[in-house]
Design a protein around this motif. Structure first.
Motif, PDB file in Angstrom:
ATOM      1  N   THR A 113      10.704  25.837 -61.688  1.00  0.00           N
ATOM      2  CA  THR A 113      10.193  25.029 -62.706  1.00  0.00           C
ATOM      3  C   THR A 113       9.934  22.964 -61.594  1.00  0.00           C
ATOM      4  O   THR A 113      11.560  23.540 -60.409  1.00  0.00           O
ATOM      5  CB  THR A 113      11.252  24.415 -63.898  1.00  0.00           C
ATOM      6  OG1 THR A 113      12.669  24.447 -63.018  1.00  0.00           O
ATOM      7  CG2 THR A 113      11.182  25.415 -64.125  1.00  0.00           C
ATOM      8  N   PRO A 114      10.018  22.105 -61.583  1.00  0.00           N
ATOM      9  CA  PRO A 114      10.626  20.271 -61.290  1.00  0.00           C
ATOM     10  C   PRO A 114      11.462  20.573 -61.016  1.00  0.00           C
ATOM     11  O   PRO A 114      12.163  20.111 -59.946  1.00  0.00           O
ATOM     12  CB  PRO A 114      10.233  19.427 -61.961  1.00  0.00           C
ATOM     13  CG  PRO A 114       8.979  20.394 -62.763  1.00  0.00           C
ATOM     14  CD  PRO A 114       8.765  21.849 -62.876  1.00  0.00           C
ATOM     15  N   GLU A 115      12.982  20.912 -62.311  1.00  0.00           N
ATOM     16  CA  GLU A 115      13.876  20.816 -62.129  1.00  0.00           C
ATOM     17  C   GLU A 115      14.952  21.665 -60.889  1.00  0.00           C
ATOM     18  O   GLU A 115      16.004  21.350 -60.956  1.00  0.00           O
ATOM     19  CB  GLU A 115      14.922  21.283 -63.705  1.00  0.00           C
ATOM     20  CG  GLU A 115      14.206  19.875 -64.425  1.00  0.00           C
ATOM     21  CD  GLU A 115      13.015  20.453 -65.040  1.00  0.00           C
ATOM     22  OE1 GLU A 115      12.535  21.387 -65.273  1.00  0.00           O
ATOM     23  OE2 GLU A 115      12.356  19.454 -65.688  1.00  0.00           O
ATOM     24  N   GLU A 116      14.318  22.668 -61.121  1.00  0.00           N
ATOM     25  CA  GLU A 116      15.418  23.844 -59.829  1.00  0.00           C
ATOM     26  C   GLU A 116      15.104  23.839 -58.515  1.00  0.00           C
ATOM     27  O   GLU A 116      15.133  23.529 -57.448  1.00  0.00           O
ATOM     28  CB  GLU A 116      14.568  25.479 -60.523  1.00  0.00           C
ATOM     29  CG  GLU A 116      14.875  25.837 -61.385  1.00  0.00           C
ATOM     30  CD  GLU A 116      14.235  27.257 -62.126  1.00  0.00           C
ATOM     31  OE1 GLU A 116      15.116  27.885 -62.039  1.00  0.00           O
ATOM     32  OE2 GLU A 116      13.094  27.789 -61.915  1.00  0.00           O
ATOM     33  N   TRP A 117      13.649  22.568 -58.657  1.00  0.00           N
ATOM     34  CA  TRP A 117      13.001  23.075 -56.697  1.00  0.00           C
ATOM     35  C   TRP A 117      13.864  20.855 -56.401  1.00  0.00           C
ATOM     36  O   TRP A 117      13.450  20.253 -57.012  1.00  0.00           O
ATOM     37  CB  TRP A 117      11.839  22.340 -56.592  1.00  0.00           C
ATOM     38  CG  TRP A 117      10.757  21.768 -55.615  1.00  0.00           C
ATOM     39  CD1 TRP A 117      11.089  20.501 -55.272  1.00  0.00           C
ATOM     40  CD2 TRP A 117      11.170  22.349 -53.745  1.00  0.00           C
ATOM     41  NE1 TRP A 117      10.254  20.315 -54.105  1.00  0.00           N
ATOM     42  CE2 TRP A 117      10.685  21.405 -53.677  1.00  0.00           C
ATOM     43  CE3 TRP A 117      11.849  23.824 -54.069  1.00  0.00           C
ATOM     44  CZ2 TRP A 117      10.588  21.988 -51.808  1.00  0.00           C
ATOM     45  CZ3 TRP A 117      11.300  24.253 -53.083  1.00  0.00           C
ATOM     46  CH2 TRP A 117      11.536  23.816 -51.805  1.00  0.00           C
ATOM     47  N   VAL A 118      14.209  21.292 -55.526  1.00  0.00           N
ATOM     48  CA  VAL A 118      15.369  20.767 -55.154  1.00  0.00           C
ATOM     49  C   VAL A 118      15.056  20.863 -53.064  1.00  0.00           C
ATOM     50  O   VAL A 118      15.753  21.541 -53.131  1.00  0.00           O
ATOM     51  CB  VAL A 118      16.734  20.377 -55.290  1.00  0.00           C
ATOM     52  CG1 VAL A 118      17.561  18.982 -54.650  1.00  0.00           C
ATOM     53  CG2 VAL A 118      16.793  20.016 -56.872  1.00  0.00           C
ATOM     54  N   PRO A 119      14.334  19.886 -52.217  1.00  0.00           N
ATOM     55  CA  PRO A 119      14.764  20.550 -51.042  1.00  0.00           C
ATOM     56  C   PRO A 119      15.367  20.116 -50.071  1.00  0.00           C
ATOM     57  O   PRO A 119      16.262  20.560 -48.944  1.00  0.00           O
ATOM     58  CB  PRO A 119      13.056  19.329 -51.118  1.00  0.00           C
ATOM     59  CG  PRO A 119      13.122  18.376 -51.283  1.00  0.00           C
ATOM     60  CD  PRO A 119      13.677  18.937 -53.195  1.00  0.00           C
ATOM     61  N   TYR A 120      16.494  19.880 -50.683  1.00  0.00           N
ATOM     62  CA  TYR A 120      17.652  19.448 -50.170  1.00  0.00           C
ATOM     63  C   TYR A 120      19.013  20.113 -51.240  1.00  0.00           C
ATOM     64  O   TYR A 120      18.769  20.657 -52.317  1.00  0.00           O
ATOM     65  CB  TYR A 120      18.289  17.667 -49.528  1.00  0.00           C
ATOM     66  CG  TYR A 120      17.640  17.365 -50.544  1.00  0.00           C
ATOM     67  CD1 TYR A 120      18.680  16.769 -52.455  1.00  0.00           C
ATOM     68  CD2 TYR A 120      16.932  17.045 -51.327  1.00  0.00           C
ATOM     69  CE1 TYR A 120      17.923  15.984 -52.965  1.00  0.00           C
ATOM     70  CE2 TYR A 120      15.826  15.988 -52.303  1.00  0.00           C
ATOM     71  CZ  TYR A 120      16.933  15.201 -52.559  1.00  0.00           C
ATOM     72  OH  TYR A 120      16.604  14.562 -53.920  1.00  0.00           O
ATOM     73  N   PRO A 121      20.461  20.335 -50.542  1.00  0.00           N
ATOM     74  CA  PRO A 121      21.702  20.736 -51.280  1.00  0.00           C
ATOM     75  C   PRO A 121      21.820  19.200 -51.895  1.00  0.00           C
ATOM     76  O   PRO A 121      21.630  18.471 -52.433  1.00  0.00           O
ATOM     77  CB  PRO A 121      22.572  20.414 -50.249  1.00  0.00           C
ATOM     78  CG  PRO A 121      22.095  20.605 -48.698  1.00  0.00           C
ATOM     79  CD  PRO A 121      20.150  20.031 -49.099  1.00  0.00           C
ATOM     80  N   GLU A 155      26.441  20.322 -44.621  1.00  0.00           N
ATOM     81  CA  GLU A 155      26.698  20.376 -43.748  1.00  0.00           C
ATOM     82  C   GLU A 155      26.167  22.033 -42.871  1.00  0.00           C
ATOM     83  O   GLU A 155      25.554  22.171 -41.220  1.00  0.00           O
ATOM     84  CB  GLU A 155      28.004  21.617 -43.574  1.00  0.00           C
ATOM     85  CG  GLU A 155      29.580  20.583 -43.857  1.00  0.00           C
ATOM     86  CD  GLU A 155      29.915  19.733 -41.851  1.00  0.00           C
ATOM     87  OE1 GLU A 155      29.661  20.078 -41.746  1.00  0.00           O
ATOM     88  OE2 GLU A 155      30.050  18.365 -43.146  1.00  0.00           O
ATOM     89  N   ASN A 156      25.346  23.309 -43.747  1.00  0.00           N
ATOM     90  CA  ASN A 156      24.515  23.682 -42.846  1.00  0.00           C
ATOM     91  C   ASN A 156      23.227  23.159 -42.605  1.00  0.00           C
ATOM     92  O   ASN A 156      22.075  23.157 -41.654  1.00  0.00           O
ATOM     93  CB  ASN A 156      24.053  24.885 -44.154  1.00  0.00           C
ATOM     94  CG  ASN A 156      25.229  25.923 -44.059  1.00  0.00           C
ATOM     95  OD1 ASN A 156      25.408  25.931 -42.794  1.00  0.00           O
ATOM     96  ND2 ASN A 156      24.746  26.687 -44.893  1.00  0.00           N
ATOM     97  N   PHE A 157      22.959  21.971 -44.020  1.00  0.00           N
ATOM     98  CA  PHE A 157      21.618  21.632 -43.678  1.00  0.00           C
ATOM     99  C   PHE A 157      21.628  20.468 -42.719  1.00  0.00           C
ATOM    100  O   PHE A 157      20.375  20.430 -41.778  1.00  0.00           O
ATOM    101  CB  PHE A 157      21.412  20.348 -45.165  1.00  0.00           C
ATOM    102  CG  PHE A 157      19.678  20.139 -45.217  1.00  0.00           C
ATOM    103  CD1 PHE A 157      19.061  20.271 -45.673  1.00  0.00           C
ATOM    104  CD2 PHE A 157      19.802  18.982 -44.988  1.00  0.00           C
ATOM    105  CE1 PHE A 157      17.359  19.713 -45.905  1.00  0.00           C
ATOM    106  CE2 PHE A 157      18.770  17.899 -45.209  1.00  0.00           C
ATOM    107  CZ  PHE A 157      17.547  18.745 -45.372  1.00  0.00           C
ATOM    108  N   LEU A 158      22.349  19.736 -42.199  1.00  0.00           N
ATOM    109  CA  LEU A 158      22.280  18.896 -41.254  1.00  0.00           C
ATOM    110  C   LEU A 158      22.690  19.073 -39.970  1.00  0.00           C
ATOM    111  O   LEU A 158      22.028  19.020 -38.713  1.00  0.00           O
ATOM    112  CB  LEU A 158      23.586  17.938 -41.663  1.00  0.00           C
ATOM    113  CG  LEU A 158      22.807  16.655 -42.511  1.00  0.00           C
ATOM    114  CD1 LEU A 158      24.461  16.169 -42.986  1.00  0.00           C
ATOM    115  CD2 LEU A 158      21.687  15.737 -42.566  1.00  0.00           C
ATOM    116  N   GLY A 159      23.078  20.328 -40.211  1.00  0.00           N
ATOM    117  CA  GLY A 159      23.759  21.262 -38.900  1.00  0.00           C
ATOM    118  C   GLY A 159      24.173  20.630 -37.510  1.00  0.00           C
ATOM    119  O   GLY A 159      24.555  19.976 -37.957  1.00  0.00           O
TER     120      GLY A 159
END
Length: 82
Positions: free
Chosen positions: A48-56, A65-69
């Motif tokens: 759903t749009p509420e579940e979709w978040v392309p970032y933490p 921390e994982n996302f930015l590496g």
């Protein structure tokens, strides 16, 4: 980390696009997606749009921390220049 649900969504989307290309080229409808799944199964795979978040989420420090590496310090430096 890419979730299994996201991979399934891309797979379904790829089948849908491929099916549309086949229809356009051959003018014969094959209903490939209809043959491999049903509406209920498809709904369970889609976010759903509420579940979709392309970032933490904002408070998910470990996620950031994982996302930015290894780019974390460079990104912070660039942001501080502004």
């Amino acid at each position: 980390m890419v979730s299994l649900k996201l991979i399934a969504q891309y797979f379904v989307l790829a089948i849908f696009i491929f099916n549309n290309d086949c229809i356009a080229q051959t003018a014969v409808q094959r209903n490939i997606l209809h043959k491999i799944t049903n509406e209920q199964n498809l709904k369970s795979l889609l976010l759903t749009p509420e579940e979709w978040v392309p970032y933490p989420k904002y408070k998910d420090r470990a996620g950031w921390e994982n996302f930015l590496g290894t780019y974390k310090n460079a990104l912070i430096s660039e942001g501080e220049k502004s």
